[in-house]
Enzyme design. Structure first.
Site, short mmCIF file in Angstrom:
data_model
loop_
_atom_site.label_atom_id
_atom_site.label_comp_id
_atom_site.label_asym_id
_atom_site.label_seq_id
_atom_site.Cartn_x
_atom_site.Cartn_y
_atom_site.Cartn_z
N LYS A 13 -30.59 -45.57 41.69
CA LYS A 13 -30.19 -45.52 43.11
C LYS A 13 -29.51 -46.79 43.58
CE LYS A 13 -33.59 -44.67 46.00
NZ LYS A 13 -34.59 -44.92 44.95
N ARG A 127 -37.76 -51.67 30.38
CA ARG A 127 -37.24 -52.88 31.01
C ARG A 127 -38.07 -54.10 30.59
NH1 ARG A 127 -36.16 -51.47 37.34
NH2 ARG A 127 -38.43 -51.54 37.36
#
Length: 202
Positions: A13, A127
């Protein structure tokens, strides 16, 4: 154009908000930025919000919505905006609609970035950040934590999909692929041609 961007953690996003807003020449507005600006600027709303934040409580909707409304009334948002991270609940969506009506505005489109949950877990738990020369995983990116974050999203924010679909505003976009591919799909859904360098999704 006046757009809301929806999507679970890991859907991309934040990246898409900046790229799409740039292509549409409208500001990308996130609630995080709005909170920081109000708190650091010591506005009346910022000071109210800070009392809740300092106590570890959620900031009430009426304060959040008032901050967003003030931001949307600024000159750079007159011609359009892209909201990222707001609304998060149906009551916030209803208050946003009322606030826009007071400004003589309305949303043009709500774009939902859709990604399979297993892919979201893979993205987020993959991540790493560099700490003292070593790549380590953040606590909130561990698979079990990621699944809990996605569960909270499903409970609180996912219902917005049905809410906006019922208003005829929703476009669901497959968010698997390169940044350029996803941007091209979003621009097509908005009725805009992807800018040069953006591949079409054929």
């Amino acid at each position: 154009m006046r757009i809301v961007l929806l999507g679970p953690p890991g859907a991309g996003k934040g990246t898409q908000a900046q790229v799409i807003a740039g292509q549409l020449a409208v500001p990308a507005i996130s609630t995080g930025d709005i909170f920081r600006a109000n708190v650091s600027g010591q506005t009346e709303l910022g000071l109210k919000a800070k009392t809740f934040m300092d106590a570890g409580d959620l900031v009430p909707d009426e304060i959040t919505v008032a901050m967003v409304k003030d931001r949307l009334a600024e000159p750079d948002a007159k011609a359009g905006f892209l909201l990222d991270g707001f609304p998060r609940t149906i009551p916030q969506a209803e208050q946003l609609r009322a606030s826009l009506e007071e400004l003589g505005q309305a949303l043009d489109r709500v774009v939902e970035l859709v990604v399979d949950e297993d892919e979201l877990v893979r993205r987020l738990s993959g991540r790493r950040m560099l700490v003292d020369g070593e790549w380590v995983q953040r606590d909130d990116d561990k698979p079990e934590t990621v699944r809990r974050r996605l569960e909270v999203y499903r409970e609180q924010t996912a219902p917005l999909s049905g809410f906006y679909d019922g208003e005829g505003l929703l476009s669901r976009i497959d968010a698997i692929g390169s940044v350029e591919e996803v941007t091209a799909r979003v621009m097509t859904a908005l009725g805009r041609s992807p800018q040069p360098g953006q591949p079409s999704d054929s």
